[in-house]
Scaffold this motif. Structure first.
Motif, PDB file in Angstrom:
ATOM      1  N   ALA A  29       0.831  -1.201   0.000  1.00 34.43           N
ATOM      2  CA  ALA A  29       0.000   0.000   0.000  1.00 34.43           C
ATOM      3  C   ALA A  29       0.869   1.256   0.000  1.00 34.43           C
ATOM      4  N   LEU A  30       1.976   1.212   0.737  1.00 38.13           N
ATOM      5  CA  LEU A  30       2.884   2.347   0.757  1.00 38.13           C
ATOM      6  C   LEU A  30       3.519   2.549  -0.620  1.00 38.13           C
ATOM      7  N   LEU A  31       3.933   1.464  -1.268  1.00 37.25           N
ATOM      8  CA  LEU A  31       4.549   1.561  -2.588  1.00 37.25           C
ATOM      9  C   LEU A  31       3.552   2.022  -3.644  1.00 37.25           C
ATOM     10  N   ALA A  32       2.260   1.817  -3.391  1.00 36.35           N
ATOM     11  CA  ALA A  32       1.250   2.267  -4.341  1.00 36.35           C
ATOM     12  C   ALA A  32       1.220   3.785  -4.462  1.00 36.35           C
ATOM     13  N   LEU A  33       1.606   4.499  -3.405  1.00 32.48           N
ATOM     14  CA  LEU A  33       1.550   5.957  -3.423  1.00 32.48           C
ATOM     15  C   LEU A  33       2.484   6.569  -4.469  1.00 32.48           C
ATOM     16  N   PRO A  34       3.799   6.263  -4.437  1.00 29.34           N
ATOM     17  CA  PRO A  34       4.646   6.819  -5.494  1.00 29.34           C
ATOM     18  C   PRO A  34       4.305   6.280  -6.872  1.00 29.34           C
ATOM     19  N   THR A  35       3.759   5.058  -6.947  1.00 27.02           N
ATOM     20  CA  THR A  35       3.397   4.489  -8.242  1.00 27.02           C
ATOM     21  C   THR A  35       2.249   5.273  -8.880  1.00 27.02           C
ATOM     22  N   VAL A  36       1.206   5.577  -8.099  1.00 29.41           N
ATOM     23  CA  VAL A  36       0.117   6.410  -8.599  1.00 29.41           C
ATOM     24  C   VAL A  36       0.651   7.781  -9.001  1.00 29.41           C
ATOM     25  N   LEU A  37       1.521   8.338  -8.191  1.00 27.37           N
ATOM     26  CA  LEU A  37       2.080   9.666  -8.454  1.00 27.37           C
ATOM     27  C   LEU A  37       2.835   9.696  -9.778  1.00 27.37           C
ATOM     28  N   LEU A  38       3.604   8.641 -10.057  1.00 24.65           N
ATOM     29  CA  LEU A  38       4.344   8.568 -11.310  1.00 24.65           C
ATOM     30  C   LEU A  38       3.398   8.552 -12.501  1.00 24.65           C
ATOM     31  N   GLY A  39       2.326   7.768 -12.407  1.00 22.07           N
ATOM     32  CA  GLY A  39       1.350   7.747 -13.485  1.00 22.07           C
ATOM     33  C   GLY A  39       0.644   9.077 -13.653  1.00 22.07           C
ATOM     34  N   LEU A  40       0.348   9.719 -12.543  1.00 23.30           N
ATOM     35  CA  LEU A  40      -0.334  11.008 -12.560  1.00 23.30           C
ATOM     36  C   LEU A  40       0.481  12.053 -13.311  1.00 23.30           C
ATOM     37  N   ASP A  41       1.790  12.066 -13.082  1.00 24.49           N
ATOM     38  CA  ASP A  41       2.636  13.075 -13.708  1.00 24.49           C
ATOM     39  C   ASP A  41       2.786  12.865 -15.208  1.00 24.49           C
ATOM     40  N   VAL A  42       2.471  11.660 -15.701  1.00 28.26           N
ATOM     41  CA  VAL A  42       2.544  11.419 -17.143  1.00 28.26           C
ATOM     42  C   VAL A  42       1.457  12.202 -17.870  1.00 28.26           C
ATOM     43  N   THR A  43       0.251  12.284 -17.297  1.00 27.80           N
ATOM     44  CA  THR A  43      -0.894  12.852 -18.008  1.00 27.80           C
ATOM     45  C   THR A  43      -1.451  14.137 -17.411  1.00 27.80           C
ATOM     46  N   VAL A  44      -0.952  14.561 -16.256  1.00 28.39           N
ATOM     47  CA  VAL A  44      -1.559  15.715 -15.596  1.00 28.39           C
ATOM     48  C   VAL A  44      -1.439  16.976 -16.450  1.00 28.39           C
ATOM     49  N   LEU A 185       2.424  19.779  -6.541  1.00 35.59           N
ATOM     50  CA  LEU A 185       2.664  19.755  -5.101  1.00 35.59           C
ATOM     51  C   LEU A 185       2.104  18.515  -4.417  1.00 35.59           C
ATOM     52  N   LEU A 186       1.336  17.710  -5.137  1.00 28.15           N
ATOM     53  CA  LEU A 186       0.870  16.445  -4.562  1.00 28.15           C
ATOM     54  C   LEU A 186       2.033  15.548  -4.175  1.00 28.15           C
ATOM     55  N   ALA A 187       3.196  15.747  -4.818  1.00 24.78           N
ATOM     56  CA  ALA A 187       4.359  14.910  -4.519  1.00 24.78           C
ATOM     57  C   ALA A 187       4.872  15.123  -3.106  1.00 24.78           C
ATOM     58  N   VAL A 188       4.652  16.292  -2.530  1.00 22.17           N
ATOM     59  CA  VAL A 188       5.234  16.602  -1.218  1.00 22.17           C
ATOM     60  C   VAL A 188       4.619  15.732  -0.113  1.00 22.17           C
ATOM     61  N   PRO A 189       3.293  15.700   0.057  1.00 23.23           N
ATOM     62  CA  PRO A 189       2.756  14.815   1.105  1.00 23.23           C
ATOM     63  C   PRO A 189       3.032  13.341   0.834  1.00 23.23           C
ATOM     64  N   VAL A 190       3.045  12.932  -0.438  1.00 23.03           N
ATOM     65  CA  VAL A 190       3.363  11.535  -0.756  1.00 23.03           C
ATOM     66  C   VAL A 190       4.781  11.213  -0.308  1.00 23.03           C
ATOM     67  N   ALA A 191       5.715  12.122  -0.577  1.00 21.20           N
ATOM     68  CA  ALA A 191       7.106  11.903  -0.182  1.00 21.20           C
ATOM     69  C   ALA A 191       7.229  11.790   1.333  1.00 21.20           C
ATOM     70  N   ILE A 192       6.521  12.632   2.058  1.00 25.85           N
ATOM     71  CA  ILE A 192       6.596  12.593   3.523  1.00 25.85           C
ATOM     72  C   ILE A 192       6.107  11.249   4.047  1.00 25.85           C
ATOM     73  N   VAL A 193       4.970  10.775   3.524  1.00 27.20           N
ATOM     74  CA  VAL A 193       4.420   9.497   3.983  1.00 27.20           C
ATOM     75  C   VAL A 193       5.369   8.346   3.646  1.00 27.20           C
ATOM     76  N   VAL A 194       5.915   8.348   2.436  1.00 30.84           N
ATOM     77  CA  VAL A 194       6.822   7.264   2.027  1.00 30.84           C
ATOM     78  C   VAL A 194       8.083   7.265   2.870  1.00 30.84           C
ATOM     79  N   LEU A 195       8.656   8.430   3.119  1.00 30.67           N
ATOM     80  CA  LEU A 195       9.888   8.500   3.904  1.00 30.67           C
ATOM     81  C   LEU A 195       9.658   8.050   5.344  1.00 30.67           C
ATOM     82  N   ILE A 196       8.498   8.374   5.894  1.00 30.51           N
ATOM     83  CA  ILE A 196       8.195   7.955   7.265  1.00 30.51           C
ATOM     84  C   ILE A 196       7.972   6.446   7.326  1.00 30.51           C
TER      85      ILE A 196
END
Length: 520
Positions: A29-44, A185-196
């Protein structure tokens, strides 16, 4: 219940284990966060681009690079970063990449000029190249049992595709509420959660026998991949010319030198022996062909919904939602079915069913958005199966020490497939459009006539200055191009279907694959 992770050393490999299964699913579930983010940045940026253009006033070339730099650099650096993760540790590379991705995202969000935004997007691509193989190879470490690994990889692949599908919707909401930089800026909270959560939920793995990173191989790898991606993107934007041919030749020479060097090194950047495994090579080919069809079709369908049907990017994104749900269901369900039926058969049957979608796209007409959306849902069914089972075959065919390189290869092939699909099917559609627009109304000024003859996008931008009949003719010409491109893509997918049945039929059912078995 709290599970304390332990690290066991078996030969040269480290294996992450735990008393129960809660931690690894929480880690997924934690790894899903950066994975969704990567896909999001392709089409945003599909929706953000007009606001960027209004604020930063980029040139046409700069706007193209703002759109393309992210995927361009991801594809170029995947092999290097996948191998680097094998050497320095996959969790460590994930954490480094997450910090870099968040920092580059902040730079992109507040970029004051088009040039700095291009630079930020390029840095996002490089950082993204550290995250993609890290997340996938960590999944393979966390789920060594074949059936669970297949389901986990299905979740991983689905999260990336869902991120791509959600990009226009998320971008539209945030741009309307805030400004064009907000989606980054969605990357910032995702990064914080992943790093923690990373140290508590994710294992660390590094191959102690990987050796030093060969910088010459890195340079040759970039020299072979980056010019190739640039060539196909340039081909998609214009006719074949000397520039695209020169970059293609540069890529070929660098690629040959790269292969020659890898054969001589004791610790190569890419172990060419991986390709001697028939399942590994065949699965990569199926992924490449499949993504050519899906990538090109997705590009044309989004164009159809917005330019032919006149939908807003937000509304077009909503129409893409049901296909994404269909793909999600197949990506999760295919590994379960593969416990009873061989994966190659599941992939072949699903790709065969997806041919219905290509047929529907080939028969679409004007004012046919429901027909097109249903057709693309069938197309996405094939993506769900090959993304889950094809990626699992690639990862499962190599030892744990090589899973980072295998993950990088899988993702590089898919990125290349998307680029080639957009280039080939996009160029085919454009060529048909231009041949169909052969009756320019008298009295149009030169600029309007050129726009009408160039593309539907250019035509729609000056629609108010054109006769209604000319706009209708342009919409019909593009739709005819979409029909033809879907037929061509369908032929390619039919070939991939045959390859699944012929070359992957020997891959055993998931319940018959023993843990640690790489002879698939």
């Amino acid at each position: 219940m709290y599970y304390r992770p332990t690290t066991l050393t078996v030969g040269a490999e480290e294996v992450w284990s735990m008393p129960g299964g809660v931690r690894k699913w929480a880690g997924l579930a934690l790894l899903a966060l950066p994975t969704v983010l990567l896909g999001l940045d392709v089409t945003v940026l599909y929706l953000v681009a007009p606001s960027v253009a209004a604020d930063l006033s980029p040139s046409g070339t700069q706007l193209l690079w703002i759109m393309d730099a992210y995927g361009f650099f991801i594809a170029g650096f995947l092999i290097t970063m996948g191998t680097l993760g094998d050497r320095i540790g996959r969790r460590r590379l994930l954490m480094i990449g997450m910090v870099a991705f968040a920092a580059a995202s902040v730079c992109a969000a507040f970029a004051p000029t088009a040039g700095l935004l291009i630079l930020a997007r390029a840095l996002l691509g490089i950082a993204g190249a550290t995250l993609m193989p890290s997340t996938l190879s960590l999944v393979s470490n966390m789920f060594p049992e074949a059936r669970e690994r297949a389901v986990a990889i299905g979740v991983w692949a689905t999260m990336f595709a869902l991120g791509m599908a959600a990009g226009p919707i998320v971008g539209g909401v945030l741009v309307d509420a805030l400004w064009w930089g907000a989606p980054f800026l969605l990357a910032v909270p995702v990064a914080i959660v992943v790093l923690i959560g990373a140290r508590a939920l994710l294992p660390e793995y590094a191959d102690p026998g990987a050796g030093q990173l060969d910088l010459v191989s890195v340079a040759l790898s970039l020299g072979s991949i980056l010019p190739a991606i640039y060539a196909v993107k340039h081909l998609a934007a214009s006719e074949a010319d000397g520039q695209s041919l020169a970059f293609a030749a540069m890529s070929l020479v660098a690629g040959l030198l790269f292969i020659r060097r890898q054969r001589r090194l004791a610790h190569p950047l890419l172990d060419l022996a991986l390709f001697t495994n028939r399942a590994f090579s065949a699965a990569l080919v199926v992924l490449l062909i499949g993504l050519v069809g899906v990538g090109g079709s997705m590009y044309l369908v989004t164009q159809y919904l917005q330019l032919v049907e006149g939908l807003s990017p937000f509304a077009a994104g909503l129409w893409m939602g049901p296909p994404a749900l269909a793909m999600f269901a197949v990506a999760i369900g295919a590994p379960v079915i593969a416990r009873r039926i061989r994966p190659g058969v599941v992939m072949g049957v699903t790709l065969g069913i997806s041919l219905i979608g290509y047929g529907m796209l080939a028969s679409a007409g004007l004012d046919d958005e429901l027909h097109v959306a249903v057709g693309f849902a069938f197309v996405y069914l094939g993506l769900g199966a090959i993304a889950a089972l094809g990626t699992d075959i690639v990862i499962g065919a190599v030892p744990a020490s090589k899973s980072g390189s295998a993950a990088a290869l899988s993702e590089t092939v898919q990125e290349l497939g998307i680029a080639v699909g957009v280039a080939l099917l996009g160029s085919l559609t454009t060529g048909i459009y231009r041949r169909r627009i052969d009756d320019v109304p008298a009295g149009l000024d030169a600029d309007a006539a050129d726009a009408l003859s160039d593309s539907l996008n250019a035509t729609i931008s000056i629609a108010d200055a054109l006769p209604a009949q000319s706009v209708e003719s342009a919409r019909l010409a593009f739709t005819t191009g979409l029909n033809t491109a879907a037929l061509v893509a369908g032929v390619a997918i039919a070939l991939a279907t045959v390859l699944c049945f012929r070359l992957l039929r020997h891959v055993p059912r998931l319940e018959l694959v023993r843990e640690g078995d790489t002879g698939r």
